[in-house]
Write an enzyme that holds these catalytic residues in place. Structure first.
Site, PDB file in Angstrom:
ATOM      1  N   SER A  92       0.845  -1.198   0.000  1.00 51.45           N
ATOM      2  CA  SER A  92       0.000   0.000   0.000  1.00 51.45           C
ATOM      3  C   SER A  92       0.873   1.238   0.000  1.00 51.45           C
ATOM      4  CB  SER A  92      -0.905   0.026   1.234  1.00 51.45           C
ATOM      5  OG  SER A  92      -1.541   1.281   1.388  1.00 51.45           O
ATOM      6  N   TYR A 146      -2.706  -0.682  10.309  1.00 50.25           N
ATOM      7  CA  TYR A 146      -2.764  -1.140   8.911  1.00 50.25           C
ATOM      8  C   TYR A 146      -1.487  -0.762   8.164  1.00 50.25           C
ATOM      9  CZ  TYR A 146      -4.291  -1.180   3.989  1.00 50.25           C
ATOM     10  OH  TYR A 146      -4.392  -1.393   2.637  1.00 50.25           O
TER      11      TYR A 146
END
Length: 299
Positions: A191, A204
């Site tokens: 990500s 996350y």
């Protein structure tokens, strides 16, 4: 028939894609694609396969929807059979299966919890029993639970995020390695948050940073076996994870802060996964490819 599902038309230029989305929220992660408005675009009919993955077999976790669905359909267009792994999203998985079959390939649906090591091993064995081989492993599962303060990240949330996002990387790789031959490819979904951080996604982002390090380290370990290990780092992409993790007000402005002033669509990542899965990237390993709407990241 498959064409009723969302796809990218020749007339739909990038600047005509939705730049903002109606407010919406789902209460359960990873979310359901068939409930989203508008539906994510996962296929581009202008992309014609050329046999880059002909008769290969891939496992794609989270392949029922979002980025995983786009990669799965792209693999099918290039000639691969695909096993997709999902947690509970049966209707989405069935739609993905129909899309794969529309392009003339086979799709195995495997439902279960990848936080369990025994299930990860079962995924590999069921794939081998069905297709007889394994050439590409795409690890794309993930959850995120935004919190304004680290003080609000409970031990339960921390455990869930790491057990979902990073533990299966180890479980699946260990189960698959005995069957991966030279030329095989392992691809993970990282990500942009691994590089830029995220104020709301401390846990996350930490798992995505771990995936980057996992990718680099594993590539060094497996280079002598001829197995390539890479990752894709998406920016904001319109997927079920977004509507199931953020509130409705946040969704209205999702992706507008990118240099391109919009969120990406899943189909815009599919060619990147195809590239990393195919022999086109035969001299590429230990790398992270960024598909993020123009944001500059330090790699």
């Amino acid at each position: 028939m498959y064409p009723v599902y969302p796809y990218y038309s020749h007339e739909m230029k990038c600047e005509q894609q939705p730049i903002s989305f109606p407010p919406q929220h789902q209460d359960r992660q990873p979310g359901l694609e068939y409930l989203m408005t508008p539906r994510p675009i996962f296929d581009n009919p202008a992309y014609k396969g050329s046999g880059k993955l002909l008769n290969k077999v891939a496992i794609v976790t989270g392949g029922d929807s979002g980025i995983g669905r786009a990669a799965t359909v792209g693999f099918a267009k290039e000639g691969a059979d695909v096993a997709i792994v999902y947690l509970y999203e049966q209707q989405d998985a069935e739609e993905t299966k129909r899309a794969v079959e529309y392009y003339g390939r086979r799709c195995l649906l495997i439902c279960g919890d990848l936080r369990q090591e025994a299930f990860a091993a079962e995924v590999v064995q069921r794939t081998l029993q069905t297709f007889g081989q394994l050439n590409v492993l795409v690890m794309n599962q993930g959850v995120q639970f935004p919190q304004k303060s680290i003080m609000d990240i409970t031990a339960e949330q921390l455990d869930d995020t790491f057990r979902t996002n990073i533990y299966p990387m180890f479980y699946l790789t260990k189960a698959a390695l005995p069957y991966l031959q030279p030329g095989s490819s392992i691809i993970s979904t990282a990500s942009i948050t691994a590089y830029q951080g995220s104020k709301l996604l401390v846990d996350y982002s930490s798992t995505k940073g771990a995936i980057v390090s996992f990718t680099r380290s594993l590539s060094l370990q497996l280079s002598e076996r001829g197995i390539r290990v890479n990752a894709v780092a998406p920016g904001p992409i319109w997927t079920p994870l977004i509507v199931s993790s953020y509130d409705a007000e946040y969704v209205k402005t999702f992706g507008l802060d990118t240099p391109m002033k919009r969120a990406g669509q899943p189909f815009e990542l599919a060619p990147t996964y195809i590239y990393l899965a195919s022999d086109d990237s035969g001299f590429v390993s230990g790398q992270v490819l960024h598909v993020n709407g123009g944001s500059i990241t330090e790699t």
